[in-house]
Every structure is written in structure tokens, then in C-alpha cells.
Scaffold this motif. Structure first.
Motif, mmCIF file in Angstrom:
data_model
loop_
_atom_site.group_PDB
_atom_site.id
_atom_site.type_symbol
_atom_site.label_atom_id
_atom_site.label_comp_id
_atom_site.label_asym_id
_atom_site.label_seq_id
_atom_site.Cartn_x
_atom_site.Cartn_y
_atom_site.Cartn_z
ATOM 1 N N PHE A 109 -44.685 -80.713 -115.171
ATOM 2 C CA PHE A 109 -45.647 -81.671 -114.604
ATOM 3 C C PHE A 109 -46.922 -81.675 -115.446
ATOM 4 N N TRP A 110 -47.451 -80.493 -115.748
ATOM 5 C CA TRP A 110 -48.692 -80.411 -116.520
ATOM 6 C C TRP A 110 -48.474 -80.768 -117.979
ATOM 7 N N LEU A 111 -47.264 -80.544 -118.486
ATOM 8 C CA LEU A 111 -46.915 -81.040 -119.811
ATOM 9 C C LEU A 111 -47.003 -82.565 -119.822
ATOM 10 N N GLY A 112 -46.427 -83.190 -118.805
ATOM 11 C CA GLY A 112 -46.506 -84.641 -118.675
ATOM 12 C C GLY A 112 -47.937 -85.128 -118.552
ATOM 13 N N PHE A 113 -48.763 -84.347 -117.855
ATOM 14 C CA PHE A 113 -50.177 -84.703 -117.683
ATOM 15 C C PHE A 113 -50.873 -84.811 -119.047
ATOM 16 N N GLY A 114 -50.616 -83.845 -119.920
ATOM 17 C CA GLY A 114 -51.183 -83.897 -121.270
ATOM 18 C C GLY A 114 -50.612 -85.039 -122.089
ATOM 19 N N ILE A 115 -49.299 -85.231 -121.988
ATOM 20 C CA ILE A 115 -48.642 -86.332 -122.696
ATOM 21 C C ILE A 115 -49.233 -87.667 -122.249
ATOM 22 N N GLY A 116 -49.481 -87.787 -120.947
ATOM 23 C CA GLY A 116 -50.030 -89.032 -120.405
ATOM 24 C C GLY A 116 -51.349 -89.410 -121.055
ATOM 25 N N GLY A 117 -52.196 -88.424 -121.314
ATOM 26 C CA GLY A 117 -53.477 -88.707 -121.945
ATOM 27 C C GLY A 117 -53.339 -89.222 -123.366
ATOM 28 N N ASP A 118 -52.254 -88.833 -124.027
ATOM 29 C CA ASP A 118 -52.058 -89.246 -125.412
ATOM 30 C C ASP A 118 -51.833 -90.753 -125.543
ATOM 31 N N TYR A 119 -51.243 -91.377 -124.527
ATOM 32 C CA TYR A 119 -50.942 -92.814 -124.596
ATOM 33 C C TYR A 119 -52.204 -93.661 -124.775
ATOM 34 N N PRO A 120 -53.131 -93.681 -123.787
ATOM 35 C CA PRO A 120 -54.303 -94.552 -123.952
ATOM 36 C C PRO A 120 -55.213 -94.134 -125.091
ATOM 37 N N LEU A 121 -55.340 -92.826 -125.328
ATOM 38 C CA LEU A 121 -56.280 -92.373 -126.352
ATOM 39 C C LEU A 121 -55.778 -92.674 -127.761
ATOM 40 N N SER A 122 -54.511 -92.406 -128.027
ATOM 41 C CA SER A 122 -53.965 -92.690 -129.363
ATOM 42 C C SER A 122 -54.005 -94.180 -129.662
ATOM 43 N N ALA A 123 -53.594 -94.986 -128.692
ATOM 44 C CA ALA A 123 -53.575 -96.440 -128.901
ATOM 45 C C ALA A 123 -54.976 -96.980 -129.119
ATOM 46 N N THR A 124 -55.922 -96.503 -128.301
ATOM 47 C CA THR A 124 -57.295 -96.997 -128.386
ATOM 48 C C THR A 124 -57.949 -96.565 -129.695
ATOM 49 N N ILE A 125 -57.789 -95.303 -130.053
ATOM 50 C CA ILE A 125 -58.377 -94.809 -131.302
ATOM 51 C C ILE A 125 -57.833 -95.573 -132.505
ATOM 52 N N MET A 126 -56.522 -95.790 -132.529
ATOM 53 C CA MET A 126 -55.932 -96.488 -133.671
ATOM 54 C C MET A 126 -56.381 -97.933 -133.725
ATOM 55 N N SER A 127 -56.463 -98.593 -132.578
ATOM 56 C CA SER A 127 -56.892 -99.994 -132.563
ATOM 57 C C SER A 127 -58.343 -100.125 -133.008
ATOM 58 N N GLU A 128 -59.167 -99.143 -132.644
ATOM 59 C CA GLU A 128 -60.584 -99.222 -132.964
ATOM 60 C C GLU A 128 -60.895 -98.780 -134.399
ATOM 61 N N TYR A 129 -59.971 -98.082 -135.018
ATOM 62 C CA TYR A 129 -60.129 -97.701 -136.425
ATOM 63 C C TYR A 129 -59.599 -98.784 -137.374
#
Length: 535
Positions: A135-155
Motif C-alpha cells: 500500500f505504501w509502495l503504491g503511495f510513493g508510486i502515486g506521487g511519481d505520476y503527477p510530479l514526473s509529468a508536470t516537471i517534464m512538461s514544464e521543462y
């Protein structure tokens, strides 16, 4: 309106592709590599867990996880991912992308290791701790979705932004492939070192004591790629769009991007103040501008994941039905892991990975809308082509044809909505809501994944009660399940009509952040022309 674009943002939009773009793809992409490895490797070892912890003396078939335990083990990471997408998506807009980016990675590293260390020897203790850490592994994975996409789009620059975001997501394919290959290597090594008879020859001896190490090693190795990129993530500067448009510090944004782009960028304080829009998330103004967009991104991701995860997590059961994986009793426990991993690896190699990279190559050529619509269309076609003559495909001489058709549904999922549903939410919402809205869209997808994964477990059971798996009630069968998935893909085409095309446009143009609040809708066309002339 060209003068309204901040110099630092315009510099990013028109920047030539250079080394820092590829560095960002690798740093963000390794997170997604880990995400995919961790989410999908559990499907390689669920049969093994059943043999080890739920063996029944004298039973005709090897032990299997009870339905409620199987649902928990396979699905608890989805629950954590959904929560993480919402929480870290919101946090990324509140604290900044960079601050939160390292947190998610450390959660993934620690919980990957803890998942393999799951304490105890009796079934209840092992499964409870495994589910807790996943569950907590998934919690960390979940954060990677919006942050990776947003960082890449903004760079990224606006010319190749779609390809860069899609390339980050495409690392999922390599994660799935690596999971399969590693499971093949580990299972082959253990089978060679500790040979054992098949279940029907000697039920007890077919599961060696060392098999308990196999699943633990496979799960724990997921921590390595994430740990390797932690330092790099900590050294990434905050994105200029967050610094300038949300934190309102144009001077720092210009300084950061001057280093990254290796050009001199002048900071403009007043423009940042002028650009501050007052409307909040889910306000009337937000719903007027972006309500249908958010409905489009959430619904299409939801529908896509119903179809994608119902196949992907339980494809081993379909392979069993058509004979690609032999009956469980004809193999020992380690051999079964090998055969399941081989099947998943072949599908990843032939369809999943190529599909992702077709999207990377073409998304900035033919656009997001066209790729998503085409993907849903062909997924619908191939799903019905599998479902309607399903009895034909179950005959031994037609099995290869079934696998080819099945692979094509995966190819067009990845050269289609599985990639575009990740890309678009990172492009069309205002900077101060971008991470949150991507998190909401992604969480909707994980809700669909849960519906698909759990629904498929039960729906795909035979209507004949005498032919269902142990512990399951009768379902509608694989054929009717495939028909349901075809209808789901058809609905995906309908909701794609709500998603705007963002190819070749700046993020501020898509989100309306170059517009005055009162003139938002009337000035959109002027904005488009001015962005082109500015470039």
C-alpha cells in the motif's frame, strides 16, 4: 499578446533540444521504470505465493491464494497509488515540484525493500505485512505520476514537449520488460540449483523451501533503480513555471533557467504580478474554462485503465486458458514462475514497448487527439475480434493467432490512450493546478484499474459452477468479459472528444494564463497567433 509571455517561459518554449532535456527524461523516467516494475512484478509471483502459503495436502491442484487474499495482494498497491496521486499531486502545487519529488522516491525505495522482507512464516502474517508495505509502495508510486509529468512538461519546449513527456511514461515498458526478464533469470537459476519434481509427481516436494526467497528477491530488486536516481532528483532545480507563476519569483526562475539553458534571461517582476489569476480549483471560473477538460482527462483515463489492467495483471490466466502456460500440476513452483514471466516478457517485448515508442516518435507529428482516438478505436476492434469468435481462438492450432491479436490490443493501448492520458493533463491546466489536476486524472485511472483488475477476476470465471477456480463463484466467462472491455474502449472514443489538442502550443496558451480573466475566451485565438510570432 506576445509581450505578455515572460522571457523565461518563452525561452523554455523555443529552446533547442539539448542535454538537460534528456537528463530530465532519464531522471523522471527511472521513477516510472521503477513504478512499472513494482506494480507488475506482483503478478509474476502470486501463483508462487499460493503454492508456498496455501498448500493443501492431498489436493489435486497446487495451492492458490484465496479470492480475498489475491484481490488484496494484487490491488492494495492500486489503493495506495490512488491516494498518493491525489496527495502528492496537491502537495506538488503547494510546496513545489522539486521538494516533493525526492519524498516519493524515498518512499518507493524503503517500501520495495520492506515488501520483500514481509515478516513471519504463517500465511496471515506474511500476507498482511506484504499488503501493508505494498500500500505504501503504491503511495510513493502515486506521487511519481503527477510530479514526473508536470516537471517534464514544464521543462520541455513546445515543439517536442509531447515526445519528452511520453518518453518518461514509456520507461514503464522497460520496467515491465525488466521485471519479466529478471524473474526468468531468478527462477531459472533456482530451478537449476534446486531441481524438484512437478506437483503431480510429488506435491510437497514440488515447492522447495528456497522458493520463499524467489518472490522476495523479485520484489526487493525494485528498490535499486529508484535509489540510483535519488541524488540526481535532489539536484534538479525547481521548474521555472512553478517559480515564476506560482511562487511569483521571476528573478529566481530566470536565474535557474539561465544555468540550465546556458543563456542570459532577464527577469520581469511586474509581469508575474499582472498574471496572477484569482479563481480557485473547482470554482465557477475554473469549471467554465477547464471543467470539460478535467471530465475528459479523468473519464478517458478511467476507461482506459479498466481495459488495460484487466488484461495486464491477469494475462497469465488468459495464457493458461489458451495453453501457453501448462496446467499448474504439470510444473514445480519455480517452473511456473518461469513460464508466467516468459509470457509477460514476450508480450512486453513484442507489443508493449514498441507501442510506447511509436507514441514518442509520432505524438508531436500527428497530435495527442488523433493518437488517443486511433488507439481506442483499434483496441475496440481487436477486443471484439478476440471476443466474438473466442471459441475459434481456444483451439490449439489457433493459439498463436490469439496471442498476436492480444498483443495488438496492447500495442494500440500504448500507441494510444495509455500514453496520451498521461501526457495531456500535464499540458492543459494552469501551473498552480497542474500537478493537482494531473493527480486527479491519474487517480481516476487507478480507480478504473481497480474496477478492471478486481472485476476481471470474477467476471472471467466460467458460467459453469463446476469449472470455476477454487473460491470463485460463476462469472460471465472470458468471451463475454472481452465483449465488455470492447464496449469500454468504445466509450473511451466518445469521451476523447472532450480532450483538447495541445500539439505545438505553449502551456500558458493551453491553460489561459496569458489571458486576462475578463477576456479569457475572446482572446484565445489572438494568443495562439502571438505565441507563434514570438517563437
Amino acid at each position: 499578446m506576445a509581450g505578455d509571455q515572460l522571457n523565461v517561459l518563452n525561452a523554455l518554449d523555443v529552446a533547442k533540444t539539448q542535454w538537460y532535456h534528456f537528463t530530465a527524461i532519464i531522471i523522471a523516467g527511472m521513477g516510472f521504470f521503477t513504478d512499472a516494475y513494482d506494480l507488475f512484478c506482483i503478478s509474476l509471483v502470486t501463483k508462487l505465493l499460493g503454492r508456498i502459503y496455501y498448500h493443501v495436502d492431498g489436493a489435486e491442484k497446487p495451492g492458490t491464494l484465496p479470492p480475498n487474499v489475491s484481490a488484496a495482494v494484487n490491488g492494495v498497491a492500486f489503493c495506495g497509488t490512488l491516494a498518493g496521486q491525489l496527495f502528492f499531486g496537491w502537495l506538488g502545487d503547494k510546496l513545489g515540484r522539486k521538494k516533493v519529488y525526492g519524498m516519493t522516491l524515498m518512499v518507493m525505495v524503503l517500501t520495495s525493500i520492506a515488501s520483500g522482507l514481509s515478516f513471519g512464516r504463517d500465511p496471515k502474517t506474511v500476507m498482511t505485512t506484504l499488503c501493508f508495505f505494498r500500500f505504501w509502495l503504491g503511495f510513493g508510486i502515486g506521487g511519481d505520476y503527477p510530479l514526473s509529468a508536470t516537471i517534464m512538461s514544464e521543462y520541455a519546449n513546445k515543439k517536442t514537449r509531447g515526445a519528452f513527456i511520453a518518453a518518461v511514461f514509456a520507461m514503464q515498458g522497460f520496467g515491465i520488460l525488466t521485471g519479466g526478464i529478471f524473474a526468468i533469470i531468478v527462477s531459472a537459476a533456482f530451478d537449476a540449483k534446486f531441481p524438484s519434481p512437478s506437483y503431480k509427481v510429488d506435491a510437497l516436494a514440488s515447492t522447495i523451501p528456497q522458493a520463499d526467497y524467489v518472490w522476495r528477491i523479485i520484489l526487493m530488486v525494485g528498490a535499486l533503480p529508484a535509489a540510483m536516481t535519488y541524488y540526481s532528483r535532489s539536484k534538479m532545480p525547481e521548474t521555472a513555471r512553478y517559480t515564476a507563476l506560482v511562487a511569483k519569483d521571476a528573478k529566481l526562475a530566470a536565474a535557474n533557467m539561465s544555468k540550465v539553458l546556458q543563456v542570459e534571461i532577464e527577469a520581469e517582476h511586474q509581469k508575474v504580478e499582472d498574471k496572477s489569476n484569482s479563481f480557485g480549483l473547482f470554482s465557477k471560473e475554473f469549471m467554465k474554462r477547464h471543467g470539460l477538460h478535467l471530465l475528459g482527462t479523468t473519464s478517458t483515463w478511467f476507461l482506459l485503465d479498466i481495459a488495460f489492467y484487466s488484461q495486464n495483471l491477469f494475462q497469465k490466466d488468459i495464457f493458461s486458458a489458451i495453453g501457453w502456460i501448462p496446467p499448474a500440476q504439470s510444473m514445480n513452483a519455480i517452473q511456473e514462475v518461469f513460464k508466467i514471466a516468459r509470457a509477460q516478457t514476450l508480450i512486453a517485448l513484442c507489443s508493449t514497448v514498441p507501442g510506447y515508442w511509436f507514441t514518442v516518435a509520432l505524438i508531436d507529428v500527428i497530435g495527442r487527439f488523433a493518437i488517443q482516438m486511433m488507439g481506442f478505436f483499434f483496441m475496440t476492434v481487436f477486443m471484439f475480434a478476440l471476443a466474438i469468435p473466442y471459441d475459434h481462438w481456444t483451439h490449439k492450432e489457433n493459439r498463436i493467432g490469439f496471442v498476436v491479436m492480444y498483443s495488438l490490443t496492447f500495442f494500440f493501448a500504448n500507441f494510444g490512450p495509455n500514453a496520451t492520458t498521461f501526457v495531456v493533463p500535464a499540458e492543459i491546466f494552469p501551473a498552480r493546478f497542474r500537478s493537482t489536476c494531473h493527480g486527479i486524472s491519474a487517480a481516476s485511472g487507478k480507480l478504473g484499474a481497480m474496477v478492471g483488475a478486481f472485476g476481471f477476476l470474477y467476471l472471467a470465471q466460467s458460467p459453469d459452477p463446476t469449472k470455476t477456480e477454487h473460491g470463485y463463484g460463476p462469472g460471465i466467462g472470458v468471451k463475454n468479459s472481452l465483449i465488455v472491455l470492447g464496449v469500454v474502449n468504445l466509450l473511451g472514443m466518445v469521451f476523447t472528444l472532450l480532450v483538447p489538442e495541445s500539439k505545438g502550443k505553449s502551456l500558458e496558451e493551453m491553460s489561459g494564463e496569458n489571458e486576462n480573466n475578463d477576456e479569457a475566451s475572446s482572446s484565445n485565438n489572438n494568443n495562439q497567433n502571438s505565441s507563434v510570432s514570438a517563437a
